[in-house]
Design a protein around this motif. Sequence first.
Motif, PDB file in Angstrom:
ATOM      1  N   UNK A 162       0.812  -1.224   0.000  1.00 31.20           N
ATOM      2  CA  UNK A 162       0.000   0.000   0.000  1.00 31.20           C
ATOM      3  C   UNK A 162       0.844   1.272   0.000  1.00 31.20           C
ATOM      4  N   UNK A 163       2.155   1.132   0.272  1.00 31.82           N
ATOM      5  CA  UNK A 163       3.035   2.301   0.200  1.00 31.82           C
ATOM      6  C   UNK A 163       3.505   2.581  -1.226  1.00 31.82           C
ATOM      7  N   UNK A 164       3.225   1.663  -2.161  1.00 34.05           N
ATOM      8  CA  UNK A 164       3.611   1.854  -3.557  1.00 34.05           C
ATOM      9  C   UNK A 164       2.727   2.919  -4.217  1.00 34.05           C
ATOM     10  N   UNK A 165       3.190   3.536  -5.294  1.00 32.58           N
ATOM     11  CA  UNK A 165       2.356   4.510  -6.010  1.00 32.58           C
ATOM     12  C   UNK A 165       1.022   3.890  -6.424  1.00 32.58           C
ATOM     13  N   UNK A 166      -0.057   4.604  -6.187  1.00 34.03           N
ATOM     14  CA  UNK A 166      -1.387   4.098  -6.492  1.00 34.03           C
ATOM     15  C   UNK A 166      -2.001   3.281  -5.375  1.00 34.03           C
ATOM     16  N   UNK A 167      -1.228   3.010  -4.328  1.00 38.89           N
ATOM     17  CA  UNK A 167      -1.718   2.271  -3.148  1.00 38.89           C
ATOM     18  C   UNK A 167      -2.408   0.958  -3.514  1.00 38.89           C
ATOM     19  N   UNK A 168      -1.724   0.085  -4.264  1.00 38.10           N
ATOM     20  CA  UNK A 168      -2.362  -1.181  -4.641  1.00 38.10           C
ATOM     21  C   UNK A 168      -2.507  -2.111  -3.440  1.00 38.10           C
ATOM     22  N   UNK A 169      -3.573  -2.897  -3.448  1.00 38.93           N
ATOM     23  CA  UNK A 169      -3.782  -3.872  -2.390  1.00 38.93           C
ATOM     24  C   UNK A 169      -2.812  -5.032  -2.555  1.00 38.93           C
ATOM     25  N   UNK A 170      -2.342  -5.598  -1.480  1.00 37.01           N
ATOM     26  CA  UNK A 170      -1.396  -6.720  -1.594  1.00 37.01           C
ATOM     27  C   UNK A 170      -2.084  -7.983  -2.081  1.00 37.01           C
ATOM     28  N   UNK A 171      -1.319  -8.860  -2.670  1.00 41.65           N
ATOM     29  CA  UNK A 171      -1.843 -10.154  -3.100  1.00 41.65           C
ATOM     30  C   UNK A 171      -2.276 -10.952  -1.871  1.00 41.65           C
ATOM     31  N   UNK A 172      -3.348 -11.713  -2.034  1.00 43.55           N
ATOM     32  CA  UNK A 172      -3.883 -12.460  -0.901  1.00 43.55           C
ATOM     33  C   UNK A 172      -2.862 -13.426  -0.323  1.00 43.55           C
ATOM     34  N   UNK A 173      -2.048 -14.028  -1.196  1.00 43.34           N
ATOM     35  CA  UNK A 173      -1.108 -15.041  -0.723  1.00 43.34           C
ATOM     36  C   UNK A 173       0.006 -14.445   0.122  1.00 43.34           C
ATOM     37  N   UNK A 174       0.364 -13.183  -0.153  1.00 38.18           N
ATOM     38  CA  UNK A 174       1.404 -12.540   0.656  1.00 38.18           C
ATOM     39  C   UNK A 174       0.898 -12.299   2.073  1.00 38.18           C
ATOM     40  N   UNK A 175      -0.338 -11.835   2.187  1.00 42.80           N
ATOM     41  CA  UNK A 175      -0.933 -11.587   3.499  1.00 42.80           C
ATOM     42  C   UNK A 175      -1.146 -12.903   4.244  1.00 42.80           C
ATOM     43  N   UNK A 176      -1.664 -13.910   3.528  1.00 49.19           N
ATOM     44  CA  UNK A 176      -1.909 -15.212   4.159  1.00 49.19           C
ATOM     45  C   UNK A 176      -0.609 -15.836   4.650  1.00 49.19           C
ATOM     46  N   UNK A 177       0.446 -15.770   3.840  1.00 51.62           N
ATOM     47  CA  UNK A 177       1.729 -16.336   4.256  1.00 51.62           C
ATOM     48  C   UNK A 177       2.275 -15.600   5.471  1.00 51.62           C
ATOM     49  N   UNK A 178       2.138 -14.274   5.488  1.00 55.93           N
ATOM     50  CA  UNK A 178       2.587 -13.508   6.644  1.00 55.93           C
ATOM     51  C   UNK A 178       1.849 -13.907   7.911  1.00 55.93           C
ATOM     52  N   UNK A 179       0.530 -14.047   7.797  1.00 58.49           N
ATOM     53  CA  UNK A 179      -0.265 -14.431   8.963  1.00 58.49           C
ATOM     54  C   UNK A 179       0.102 -15.827   9.461  1.00 58.49           C
ATOM     55  N   UNK A 180       0.316 -16.761   8.541  1.00 63.87           N
ATOM     56  CA  UNK A 180       0.696 -18.122   8.934  1.00 63.87           C
ATOM     57  C   UNK A 180       2.070 -18.141   9.597  1.00 63.87           C
TER      58      UNK A 180
END
Length: 295
Positions: A162-180
Amino acid sequence: MDTTERPPAPTRALGLPRSSAGLVLSCHPGPVAAVTVLVTALAVSSGPGAGRWVLVATAVLTGQLSVGWCNDAFDARRDAEAARPGKPVARGAVGPGTVWSAAFAALSLCAVLSLACGAWAGAAHLAGVVAAWAYNLKLKETVLSWLPYAVGFGSLPCLVALSLPGNPWPAWWAVAAGALLGGAAHLGDVLPDIEADLRAGIRGLPQRLGPARTRLLLPLPLTAATAVLVLGPAGAPAGRDFAVLSGVALCTVVATTVHIGPRPVRAWRKAALAGTVAVASADVALLLARGTDIV
């Protein structure tokens, strides 16, 4: 005979006044440095922007500092009663008031720096930091002790994307892997101290499960995180990705089932934590290799 009181060895090694060294050591410098370096590397691999990298790094650093100081200040009495080593506040190397002040100052800086990365990026990161404070203050004593770790680690890819230009949402797998990985980090971190925690009245999820069941549970989120990182991104996984997944599965099984001698001893609990670090390192490598794909 010289009876002059000398500061502890870590203080002399740092070359700092006793209270300053105590403050540094009470922030949990190892985890603080590890998380900050990891997220900074992910920010660098995700796209250009040196200014963005600095903001992300300092936001994460101040957030982790606030969490570490909050933990040691809040647990000072409990740590002193348990005579836990490596706790500067508990042994009187630095006052709890000083550590609380540092924690709130770091939290204030974290809020400013996080929001400077963008409103959505800042909100995501601050949600993770607040969850970590909630863990320190209450949730680590409940069956939801795993949740702040999952939220905190899951929020880090959100901050980067979200800090990238345009504030894109992160890929679901990146968030899921982080949470796991966060859930696994909680299990692996608590495992060596379950008996001591139970004596202190801490009854989070791993303490309720006990050492044996926690050890058996640990491979599940680790292997799941690797599977998500291998299979989640678009495109066919490469052969080396499946090799990593197979190696991770083998590593987690070995690390969490090894016994030494006729009965389990502390060494096998340390082996579980070492296995967690090894698998997390493999997952971090996979995540960094996919840095530009997290959005």
